[in-house]
Design a protein around this motif. Structure first.
Motif, PDB file in Angstrom:
ATOM      1  N   THR A 124     -16.211  11.632  -5.435  1.00 32.85           N
ATOM      2  CA  THR A 124     -17.544  12.011  -4.802  1.00 32.85           C
ATOM      3  C   THR A 124     -18.223  13.044  -5.900  1.00 32.85           C
ATOM      4  O   THR A 124     -17.610  13.577  -6.742  1.00 32.85           O
ATOM      5  N   ALA A 125     -19.685  13.090  -5.904  1.00 29.59           N
ATOM      6  CA  ALA A 125     -20.501  14.176  -6.535  1.00 29.59           C
ATOM      7  C   ALA A 125     -21.694  14.221  -6.067  1.00 29.59           C
ATOM      8  O   ALA A 125     -22.077  13.355  -5.268  1.00 29.59           O
ATOM      9  N   THR A 126     -22.428  15.460  -6.248  1.00 29.07           N
ATOM     10  CA  THR A 126     -23.768  15.590  -6.041  1.00 29.07           C
ATOM     11  C   THR A 126     -24.703  14.210  -6.383  1.00 29.07           C
ATOM     12  O   THR A 126     -24.351  14.326  -7.611  1.00 29.07           O
ATOM     13  N   CYS A 127     -25.340  13.783  -5.725  1.00 33.97           N
ATOM     14  CA  CYS A 127     -26.525  12.905  -6.078  1.00 33.97           C
ATOM     15  C   CYS A 127     -27.567  12.928  -5.181  1.00 33.97           C
ATOM     16  O   CYS A 127     -27.509  12.082  -4.277  1.00 33.97           O
ATOM     17  N   GLN A 128     -28.463  13.750  -5.500  1.00 31.78           N
ATOM     18  CA  GLN A 128     -29.699  13.689  -4.392  1.00 31.78           C
ATOM     19  C   GLN A 128     -30.612  12.352  -4.490  1.00 31.78           C
ATOM     20  O   GLN A 128     -30.716  11.858  -5.896  1.00 31.78           O
ATOM     21  N   SER A 129     -30.552  11.649  -3.554  1.00 28.66           N
ATOM     22  CA  SER A 129     -31.102  10.513  -3.546  1.00 28.66           C
ATOM     23  C   SER A 129     -31.645   9.964  -2.057  1.00 28.66           C
ATOM     24  O   SER A 129     -31.844  11.014  -1.268  1.00 28.66           O
ATOM     25  N   ASN A 130     -32.423   8.887  -1.879  1.00 29.54           N
ATOM     26  CA  ASN A 130     -32.948   8.696  -0.511  1.00 29.54           C
ATOM     27  C   ASN A 130     -31.878   8.775   0.528  1.00 29.54           C
ATOM     28  O   ASN A 130     -32.192   8.832   1.742  1.00 29.54           O
ATOM     29  N   GLY A 131     -30.667   8.587   0.197  1.00 29.78           N
ATOM     30  CA  GLY A 131     -29.449   8.356   1.146  1.00 29.78           C
ATOM     31  C   GLY A 131     -28.729   9.463   1.388  1.00 29.78           C
ATOM     32  O   GLY A 131     -27.890   9.601   2.399  1.00 29.78           O
ATOM     33  N   GLY A 132     -29.076  10.613   0.665  1.00 27.38           N
ATOM     34  CA  GLY A 132     -28.474  11.793   0.872  1.00 27.38           C
ATOM     35  C   GLY A 132     -28.074  12.619  -0.419  1.00 27.38           C
ATOM     36  O   GLY A 132     -28.766  12.403  -1.250  1.00 27.38           O
ATOM     37  N   LYS A 133     -27.685  13.760  -0.378  1.00 28.22           N
ATOM     38  CA  LYS A 133     -27.180  14.582  -1.303  1.00 28.22           C
ATOM     39  C   LYS A 133     -25.903  14.423  -2.259  1.00 28.22           C
ATOM     40  O   LYS A 133     -25.927  15.108  -3.047  1.00 28.22           O
ATOM     41  N   TYR A 134     -24.846  13.620  -1.393  1.00 27.65           N
ATOM     42  CA  TYR A 134     -23.869  13.282  -2.042  1.00 27.65           C
ATOM     43  C   TYR A 134     -23.531  11.669  -2.152  1.00 27.65           C
ATOM     44  O   TYR A 134     -23.986  11.098  -1.206  1.00 27.65           O
ATOM     45  N   PHE A 135     -22.900  11.247  -3.329  1.00 25.62           N
ATOM     46  CA  PHE A 135     -22.373   9.972  -3.240  1.00 25.62           C
ATOM     47  C   PHE A 135     -20.760   9.986  -3.479  1.00 25.62           C
ATOM     48  O   PHE A 135     -20.271  10.582  -4.310  1.00 25.62           O
ATOM     49  N   THR A 136     -20.325   9.125  -2.737  1.00 27.13           N
ATOM     50  CA  THR A 136     -18.902   8.791  -2.756  1.00 27.13           C
ATOM     51  C   THR A 136     -18.572   7.151  -2.992  1.00 27.13           C
ATOM     52  O   THR A 136     -19.283   6.407  -2.446  1.00 27.13           O
ATOM     53  N   LEU A 137     -17.542   7.346  -4.007  1.00 22.93           N
ATOM     54  CA  LEU A 137     -17.231   5.819  -4.217  1.00 22.93           C
ATOM     55  C   LEU A 137     -15.818   5.539  -3.995  1.00 22.93           C
ATOM     56  O   LEU A 137     -14.950   6.376  -4.455  1.00 22.93           O
ATOM     57  N   THR A 138     -15.477   4.674  -3.108  1.00 20.03           N
ATOM     58  CA  THR A 138     -14.052   4.311  -2.815  1.00 20.03           C
ATOM     59  C   THR A 138     -13.683   2.851  -3.585  1.00 20.03           C
ATOM     60  O   THR A 138     -14.780   1.857  -3.506  1.00 20.03           O
ATOM     61  N   LEU A 139     -12.659   2.767  -4.026  1.00 17.91           N
ATOM     62  CA  LEU A 139     -11.996   1.592  -4.970  1.00 17.91           C
ATOM     63  C   LEU A 139     -10.803   1.499  -4.119  1.00 17.91           C
ATOM     64  O   LEU A 139      -9.970   2.167  -4.069  1.00 17.91           O
ATOM     65  N   GLN A 140     -10.700   0.036  -3.731  1.00 18.74           N
ATOM     66  CA  GLN A 140      -9.540  -0.609  -3.255  1.00 18.74           C
ATOM     67  C   GLN A 140      -8.858  -1.646  -3.845  1.00 18.74           C
ATOM     68  O   GLN A 140      -9.707  -2.326  -4.332  1.00 18.74           O
ATOM     69  N   VAL A 141      -7.570  -1.524  -4.126  1.00 15.63           N
ATOM     70  CA  VAL A 141      -6.992  -2.708  -4.950  1.00 15.63           C
ATOM     71  C   VAL A 141      -6.038  -3.521  -4.210  1.00 15.63           C
ATOM     72  O   VAL A 141      -4.906  -3.152  -4.221  1.00 15.63           O
ATOM     73  N   PRO A 142      -6.227  -4.223  -3.210  1.00 16.08           N
ATOM     74  CA  PRO A 142      -5.551  -4.835  -2.089  1.00 16.08           C
ATOM     75  C   PRO A 142      -4.479  -5.622  -2.871  1.00 16.08           C
ATOM     76  O   PRO A 142      -3.306  -5.744  -2.067  1.00 16.08           O
ATOM     77  N   GLN A 143      -4.337  -6.109  -3.948  1.00 18.06           N
ATOM     78  CA  GLN A 143      -3.409  -7.084  -4.312  1.00 18.06           C
ATOM     79  C   GLN A 143      -2.065  -5.912  -5.029  1.00 18.06           C
ATOM     80  O   GLN A 143      -1.071  -6.624  -5.162  1.00 18.06           O
ATOM     81  N   ILE A 144      -2.316  -4.698  -5.232  1.00 22.43           N
ATOM     82  CA  ILE A 144      -1.107  -3.926  -5.684  1.00 22.43           C
ATOM     83  C   ILE A 144      -0.399  -3.692  -4.291  1.00 22.43           C
ATOM     84  O   ILE A 144      -0.892  -3.046  -3.325  1.00 22.43           O
ATOM     85  N   SER A 145       1.011  -3.882  -4.558  1.00 27.51           N
ATOM     86  CA  SER A 145       1.874  -3.647  -3.409  1.00 27.51           C
ATOM     87  C   SER A 145       2.084  -2.051  -3.269  1.00 27.51           C
ATOM     88  O   SER A 145       1.923  -1.282  -4.073  1.00 27.51           O
ATOM     89  N   LEU A 146       2.094  -1.669  -2.045  1.00 31.98           N
ATOM     90  CA  LEU A 146       2.071  -0.344  -1.433  1.00 31.98           C
ATOM     91  C   LEU A 146       3.214   0.368  -1.992  1.00 31.98           C
ATOM     92  O   LEU A 146       3.322   1.525  -1.968  1.00 31.98           O
ATOM     93  N   MET A 147       4.195  -0.304  -2.339  1.00 34.36           N
ATOM     94  CA  MET A 147       5.576   0.027  -2.773  1.00 34.36           C
ATOM     95  C   MET A 147       5.495   0.337  -4.389  1.00 34.36           C
ATOM     96  O   MET A 147       6.480   0.704  -4.997  1.00 34.36           O
ATOM     97  N   ASP A 148       4.302  -0.104  -4.853  1.00 35.40           N
ATOM     98  CA  ASP A 148       4.471  -0.274  -6.408  1.00 35.40           C
ATOM     99  C   ASP A 148       3.682   0.979  -7.017  1.00 35.40           C
ATOM    100  O   ASP A 148       2.310   0.720  -7.051  1.00 35.40           O
ATOM    101  N   ASP A 149       4.251   1.863  -7.508  1.00 37.50           N
ATOM    102  CA  ASP A 149       3.330   3.074  -8.075  1.00 37.50           C
ATOM    103  C   ASP A 149       3.255   2.988  -9.373  1.00 37.50           C
ATOM    104  O   ASP A 149       2.505   4.072 -10.022  1.00 37.50           O
ATOM    105  N   THR A 150       3.383   2.054  -9.945  1.00 35.27           N
ATOM    106  CA  THR A 150       3.171   1.906 -11.375  1.00 35.27           C
ATOM    107  C   THR A 150       1.910   1.688 -11.910  1.00 35.27           C
ATOM    108  O   THR A 150       1.292   1.857 -13.024  1.00 35.27           O
ATOM    109  N   HIS A 151       0.706   1.351 -10.879  1.00 38.17           N
ATOM    110  CA  HIS A 151      -0.663   1.316 -11.379  1.00 38.17           C
ATOM    111  C   HIS A 151      -1.348   2.447 -11.050  1.00 38.17           C
ATOM    112  O   HIS A 151      -2.562   2.550 -11.564  1.00 38.17           O
TER     113      HIS A 151
END
Length: 173
Positions: A124-151
């Motif tokens: 997340t970071a400050t980003c003044q825009s039409n949508g608000g003052k803050y921008f947040t980006l989520t990345l999800q990588v669903p093919q990575i096994s929840l037990m695999d800490d190597t990535h």
């Protein structure tokens, strides 16, 4: 003459090896942001029939997803979010919903507030825009096994490049 043929063979071998990239099929623009394919490659298992389902409208700055699919399988899931108040990243990551959940999140030292998990990241970071003052980006990588800490390091490298590049595309004021 023999030396010239050897040099010619060597240079053509180099051209062939450079042309046979392991990043074949990975675009250099993902969800509207330019990113080096070599940063994406470690996160995905397949690049066949890549396409995007992109609902993000940067000008309107309305929270929306962008999914990268290989066939019918989601290989990368992004959530672009704009708000007037700063987002609690750990709350998002540990939330039981599927929108921003990240397994075993840890904060990292970065220019932006960022957490990295086994199967994703949030910045997340400050980003003044039409949508608000803050921008947040989520990345999800669903093919990575929840037990695999190597990535975790691969996800961190990706986000360190992708998040600031995305901010540049948003027209923050």
């Amino acid at each position: 003459m023999k030396a010239r043929l050897s040099a010619l063979f060597l240079s053509s071998a180099l051209v062939v090896s450079c042309g046979s990239s392991t990043d074949k099929g990975i675009p250099d623009v993902i969800c509207g942001t330019r990113i080096a394919p070599n940063l994406t490659r470690p996160l995905v298992t397949s690049t066949e029939d890549w396409h995007e389902y992109d609902r993000v409208d940067r000008a309107e700055a309305i929270t929306a997803p962008c999914l990268v699919l290989s066939g019918r399988e989601v290989v990368l899931g992004f959530r672009f979010s704009w708000r007037d108040s700063e987002t609690d990243l750990m709350y998002l990551a540990k939330n039981t919903g599927s929108v921003s959940r990240v397994t075993e999140p840890r904060s990292i030292n970065s220019a932006y507030k960022t957490i990295i998990g086994i199967d994703g990241a949030i910045s997340t970071a400050t980003c003044q825009s039409n949508g608000g003052k803050y921008f947040t980006l989520t990345l999800q990588v669903p093919q990575i096994s929840l037990m695999d800490d190597t990535h975790r390091k691969d996800i961190e490298k990706f986000m360190r490049a992708y998040f600031p590049a995305t901010l540049k595309t948003l027209g923050c004021r």
